[in-house]
Write a protein that holds these residues in place. Structure first.
Motif, short mmCIF file in Angstrom:
data_model
loop_
_atom_site.label_atom_id
_atom_site.label_comp_id
_atom_site.label_asym_id
_atom_site.label_seq_id
_atom_site.Cartn_x
_atom_site.Cartn_y
_atom_site.Cartn_z
N GLN A 200 0.82 -1.20 0.00
CA GLN A 200 0.00 0.00 0.00
C GLN A 200 0.86 1.27 0.00
N ASN A 201 0.24 2.37 -0.42
CA ASN A 201 0.86 3.69 -0.34
C ASN A 201 2.17 3.73 -1.12
N VAL A 202 2.18 3.12 -2.30
CA VAL A 202 3.37 3.08 -3.16
C VAL A 202 3.40 4.34 -4.02
N LEU A 203 4.58 4.93 -4.14
CA LEU A 203 4.76 6.12 -4.98
C LEU A 203 5.70 5.80 -6.13
N ALA A 204 5.58 6.57 -7.21
CA ALA A 204 6.54 6.54 -8.31
C ALA A 204 7.30 7.85 -8.30
N GLY A 205 8.61 7.77 -8.36
CA GLY A 205 9.44 8.98 -8.30
C GLY A 205 10.88 8.66 -8.60
N GLU A 206 11.77 9.33 -7.91
CA GLU A 206 13.21 9.16 -8.13
C GLU A 206 13.81 8.34 -7.00
N VAL A 207 14.54 7.28 -7.35
CA VAL A 207 15.12 6.37 -6.36
C VAL A 207 16.64 6.40 -6.47
N TRP A 208 17.30 6.66 -5.34
CA TRP A 208 18.77 6.72 -5.31
C TRP A 208 19.29 5.80 -4.22
N LEU A 209 20.37 5.09 -4.54
CA LEU A 209 21.10 4.26 -3.57
C LEU A 209 22.23 5.09 -2.99
N CYS A 210 22.33 5.11 -1.67
CA CYS A 210 23.31 5.94 -0.95
C CYS A 210 24.21 5.00 -0.15
#
Length: 488
Positions: A86-96
């Motif tokens: 639930q409550n999933v968004l689409a956007g920008e994903v970065w690994l830090c």
């Protein structure tokens, strides 16, 4: 399982939880495990794909790209069972990722008191992979050692909304990086933090890559001179109670890749930010192979030449009274040479470190300097200057050297009230460096020392703590340390 086809039913990567962020605007790969032959259905928004698990239990579907937004419900099911996220968004994903300065938490930063109460953003999501056991100067017990051998090093976690409580314990650099992206892009941002204090680069590289590019570093690693002495010493102390000759440790070559990066593979990301190098500083000759190997390896595992931006080592320890050799300067130079790889960038921070603390508390400027690279290179913010002056070439003019820089659309600036440059040294054919005078002329730097005729080499900010180095551009970004020779 290979005989029966029973792989324990439907299983998903630990990255799949409520509140997750999926990378927008790219084909969306979703993969997992099910019993051989099971029919798997994946749906989100108006997209649905079906497939069957292979004989090895693995399955994968690729959905059409999602635009930024949400919230969505991601459904994954077989005939027997299923998951709903639930409550999933689409956007920008970065690994830090990296070592302790990336791990350094927001609550420890110099700006924490002002910034933590304001860290409220339901569209900034945090996935924090923390180690179960820190590599402190202690001997680990048998249960810890056994868990390490089973690659059980990270605590269970889940995606969480950014709140003062969640941000406080999250990476300060990653938070400031993500906040600047949020402020500029106005789309959801997801940050995956996987950083381990004291970790060397070789621990983050896949075994097959090391076997191909640097096999010598894999042999008897606790006694291997290719690995920095402090790293070997701390690991030896942690595993002292083990009777297993093959005992594993987070600093072992490949270990953090196998336990912490492999589980993330193929989860679509936009790119990586990285802060590491202190624990390879005495081995710059190896780092020049290891660091590019890491970047190339990770990109191959994701089948994506994603952007990779890192932090150059900060100024640290006592300033040099005379020009001298420096492990940290050599490592910084090696980091700069890695810019030869495509889609890379470097945040220079020799002006915001601390002489007496390897963990400087100003993380806000570090995160912002990394974000400038992403915004300029990946998101079309061309007006944002993302890098300071970078050495390009040097030539001799009489008894002086003229140094030319890349990234000089911005004017060169001497940052002090007197307007003169410092931090430069030159050498003649004997290779003995001496401090030099320097000035800006026609947006180049002229360097000279009256005692040296026919100089052939120049160094700038070459030391553990080059705190007098003051060459910047008009955008306020410092020049990267360098060594140059007129033969170049």
């Amino acid at each position: 399982s290979a005989i029966t086809g029973d792989y324990g039913g439907l299983k998903m990567s630990l990255l799949y939880t409520d509140n997750m962020v999926l990378q927008r605007d790219v084909p969306l790969t979703v993969q997992g495990i099910a019993n051989a032959g099971d029919r798997v259905t994946v749906s989100i928004a108006d997209r649905q794909m079906k497939t069957k698990a292979g004989l090895n239990g693995k399955w994968s579907v690729t959905l059409p790209p999602l635009k930024a937004g949400g919230p969505y419900t991601l459904k994954i099911s077989t005939d027997e069972t299923g998951f709903q996220y639930q409550n999933v968004l689409a956007g920008e994903v970065w690994l830090c990722s990296g070592q302790s300065n990336m791990e350094f938490m927001l609550k420890q930063a110099s700006t924490a008191r002002a910034d933590i109460p304001r860290a409220v953003d339901q569209q900034l999501r945090l996935y924090d992979m923390k180690a179960r056991w820190r590599t402190n100067a202690v001997e680990w017990e048998a249960n810890v050692l056994d868990s390490l051998n089973h690659l059980q090093y990270y605590k269970d976690t889940e995606w969480k909304n950014c709140t003062p409580a969640t941000a406080s314990d999250f990476s300060a650099i990653a938070y400031y990086f993500g906040k600047m992206l949020r402020d500029s892009l106005k789309v959801p941002v997801g940050l995956i933090c996987n950083a381990v204090g004291g970790s060397p680069t070789e621990a983050w590289v896949d075994r097959a890559s090391l076997e191909y590019q640097f096999p010598a570093i894999l042999k008897d690693w606790t006694k291997n001179d290719f690995i920095q002495e402090w790293v070997r010493g701390r690991a030896a102390l942690n595993i002292k109670k083990s009777a297993n000759s093959q005992q594993r440790h987070p600093y072992e070559p490949c270990y953090l890749y196998e336990s912490g990066i492999r589980p993330l593979e193929q989860y679509p990301i936009r790119g990586v930010i990285w802060y590491q190098g202190e624990n390879n500083a005495a081995r710059a000759n190896e780092y020049i192979d290891l660091f590019p190997a890491l970047i190339t390896d990770w990109r191959s595992r994701w089948n994506n030449e994603f952007p990779f931006y890192w932090v150059q080592l900060a100024n640290f320890m006592s300033p040099a009274k005379q020009p001298s050799e420096s492990h940290w300067a050599n490592l910084r130079d090696t980091q700069s040479k890695t810019l030869a790889l495509p889609h890379t960038g470097q945040a220079v921070i020799i002006d915001i470190g601390e002489e007496n603390d390897i963990h400087p508390r100003n993380k806000q400027d570090v995160g912002k300097r990394l974000a400038l690279h992403a915004l300029h290179n990946d998101y079309g913010y061309n007006s944002f200057v993302c890098t300071g002056p970078i050495f390009q070439s040097v030539k001799r003019i009489g008894d002086a050297l003229e140094v030319t820089f890349n990234a000089c659309d911005e004017l060169l600036v001497a940052r002090n009230k007197y307007g003169y440059l410092s931090g430069f040294a030159i050498a003649g054919a004997d290779g003995k460096y001496q401090w030099a005078q320097a000035k800006i002329e026609n947006n180049k730097v002229i360097v000279w020392n009256k005692e040296i005729q026919q100089p052939v080499s120049v160094r700038y900010a070459w030391g553990d703590n080059p705190n007098d180095a003051n060459l910047y551009n008009a955008a306020g970004l410092p020049a990267s340390p360098f060594e140059g020779h007129i033969s170049q």
